[in-house]
Design a protein around this motif. Sequence first.
Motif, PDB file in Angstrom:
ATOM      1  N   TYR B  31      75.362   2.228 111.170  1.00  0.00           N
ATOM      2  CA  TYR B  31      76.395   2.207 110.138  1.00  0.00           C
ATOM      3  C   TYR B  31      77.597   2.974 110.671  1.00  0.00           C
ATOM      4  O   TYR B  31      77.452   4.076 111.200  1.00  0.00           O
ATOM      5  N   TYR B  33      81.900   4.099 110.191  1.00  0.00           N
ATOM      6  CA  TYR B  33      82.896   4.407 109.171  1.00  0.00           C
ATOM      7  C   TYR B  33      84.186   4.864 109.822  1.00  0.00           C
ATOM      8  O   TYR B  33      84.181   5.446 110.905  1.00  0.00           O
ATOM      9  N   SER B  48      83.656   1.025 105.684  1.00  0.00           N
ATOM     10  CA  SER B  48      82.322   1.119 106.274  1.00  0.00           C
ATOM     11  C   SER B  48      81.956  -0.242 106.862  1.00  0.00           C
ATOM     12  O   SER B  48      82.418  -1.288 106.383  1.00  0.00           O
ATOM     13  N   PHE B  49      81.107  -0.213 107.864  1.00  0.00           N
ATOM     14  CA  PHE B  49      80.847  -1.417 108.677  1.00  0.00           C
ATOM     15  C   PHE B  49      79.378  -1.422 109.044  1.00  0.00           C
ATOM     16  O   PHE B  49      78.837  -0.412 109.521  1.00  0.00           O
ATOM     17  N   TYR B  50      78.739  -2.562 108.792  1.00  0.00           N
ATOM     18  CA  TYR B  50      77.308  -2.677 109.091  1.00  0.00           C
ATOM     19  C   TYR B  50      76.993  -4.118 109.412  1.00  0.00           C
ATOM     20  O   TYR B  50      77.517  -5.034 108.762  1.00  0.00           O
ATOM     21  N   SER B  55      81.320  -3.570 104.939  1.00  0.00           N
ATOM     22  CA  SER B  55      80.480  -3.480 103.754  1.00  0.00           C
ATOM     23  C   SER B  55      81.243  -2.895 102.564  1.00  0.00           C
ATOM     24  O   SER B  55      80.933  -3.206 101.424  1.00  0.00           O
ATOM     25  N   GLY B 101      65.670   0.222 104.209  1.00  0.00           N
ATOM     26  CA  GLY B 101      66.791  -0.636 104.597  1.00  0.00           C
ATOM     27  C   GLY B 101      68.143  -0.088 104.207  1.00  0.00           C
ATOM     28  O   GLY B 101      69.129  -0.824 104.197  1.00  0.00           O
ATOM     29  N   ARG B 102      68.209   1.188 103.906  1.00  0.00           N
ATOM     30  CA  ARG B 102      69.479   1.811 103.525  1.00  0.00           C
ATOM     31  C   ARG B 102      69.901   2.814 104.588  1.00  0.00           C
ATOM     32  O   ARG B 102      69.085   3.269 105.384  1.00  0.00           O
ATOM     33  N   PRO B 103      71.173   3.174 104.594  1.00  0.00           N
ATOM     34  CA  PRO B 103      71.613   4.140 105.592  1.00  0.00           C
ATOM     35  C   PRO B 103      71.116   5.542 105.279  1.00  0.00           C
ATOM     36  O   PRO B 103      70.899   5.894 104.120  1.00  0.00           O
ATOM     37  N   ALA B 104      70.939   6.320 106.319  1.00  0.00           N
ATOM     38  CA  ALA B 104      70.653   7.737 106.136  1.00  0.00           C
ATOM     39  C   ALA B 104      71.854   8.402 105.473  1.00  0.00           C
ATOM     40  O   ALA B 104      72.986   7.923 105.575  1.00  0.00           O
ATOM     41  N   TYR B 105      71.604   9.484 104.772  1.00  0.00           N
ATOM     42  CA  TYR B 105      72.680  10.157 104.051  1.00  0.00           C
ATOM     43  C   TYR B 105      73.705  10.779 104.989  1.00  0.00           C
ATOM     44  O   TYR B 105      74.897  10.755 104.725  1.00  0.00           O
ATOM     45  N   GLU B 106      73.218  11.347 106.094  1.00  0.00           N
ATOM     46  CA  GLU B 106      74.129  12.122 106.939  1.00  0.00           C
ATOM     47  C   GLU B 106      75.029  11.214 107.759  1.00  0.00           C
ATOM     48  O   GLU B 106      74.560  10.225 108.323  1.00  0.00           O
ATOM     49  N   GLN B 107      76.282  11.565 107.807  1.00  0.00           N
ATOM     50  CA  GLN B 107      77.221  10.910 108.688  1.00  0.00           C
ATOM     51  C   GLN B 107      77.687  11.923 109.729  1.00  0.00           C
ATOM     52  O   GLN B 107      77.977  13.066 109.398  1.00  0.00           O
ATOM     53  N   TYR B 108      77.771  11.463 110.942  1.00  0.00           N
ATOM     54  CA  TYR B 108      78.183  12.311 112.050  1.00  0.00           C
ATOM     55  C   TYR B 108      79.572  11.884 112.486  1.00  0.00           C
ATOM     56  O   TYR B 108      79.813  10.710 112.754  1.00  0.00           O
ATOM     57  N   PHE B 109      80.452  12.877 112.547  1.00  0.00           N
ATOM     58  CA  PHE B 109      81.869  12.595 112.763  1.00  0.00           C
ATOM     59  C   PHE B 109      82.289  12.876 114.196  1.00  0.00           C
ATOM     60  O   PHE B 109      81.802  13.813 114.839  1.00  0.00           O
TER      61      PHE B 109
END
Lengths: 117, 118
Positions: B31, B33, B48-50, B55, B101-109
Amino acid sequence: AQSVTQLDSHVSVSEGTPVLLRCNYSSSYSPSLFWYVQHPNKGLQLLLKYTSAATLVKGINGFEAEFKKSETSFHLTKPSAHMSDAAEYFCVVTGGVLTGGGNKLTFGTGTQLKVEL
Amino acid sequence: EPEVTQTPSHQVTQMGQEVILRCVPISNHLYFYWYRQILGQKVEFLVSFYNNEISEKSEIFDDQFSVERPDGSNFTLKIRSTKLEDSAMYFCASSAAGTGGRPAYEQYFGPGTRLTVT
């Protein structure tokens, strides 16, 4: 809709004293909440996260936050500030209803933490 | 430790020019962003892009913006005809697959690209 309010734009503490950065959230669903830190000229680093498990969350570098649903708060604390903690801190929320295609993060306006000798 | 990288770190362009901001997400993430931060303002979600498609996108992400994953590693943001108000720090982020089938909560920048439009 979801939002976060960071109550202080600037906080100044002395080294070795406690840190408290305040955040209140608003969300239609059970939220997931995060604190990110941004050091000068660096990217956003995840400090800690709350995702509906334990309400007291421990993060990196001695930081922790407590999710209080009754107060809609997620304040960030640290018992003893260090000079290296000086940075900007962002409280972030994402919706409890996850879509399959990604999670939009909603950021607060940030709190600049200054640590003095 | 794996990290998100972005190039260039700083881009200066003239109004009306096209720019492409590049990102290399963490290799096993699915995922992707883009966010931006205008000086003195909040970090704002752009897109967001998947699975090779957008998306979700914000109101900011109008027809002058586009995203692409041209190969297995890069993720790009193109601004077709830059305006003065596009001057901002642009952050790329990525997240892994979570459960169900969902994204993990954490986003890494990533560290961001500072875009200056003159």
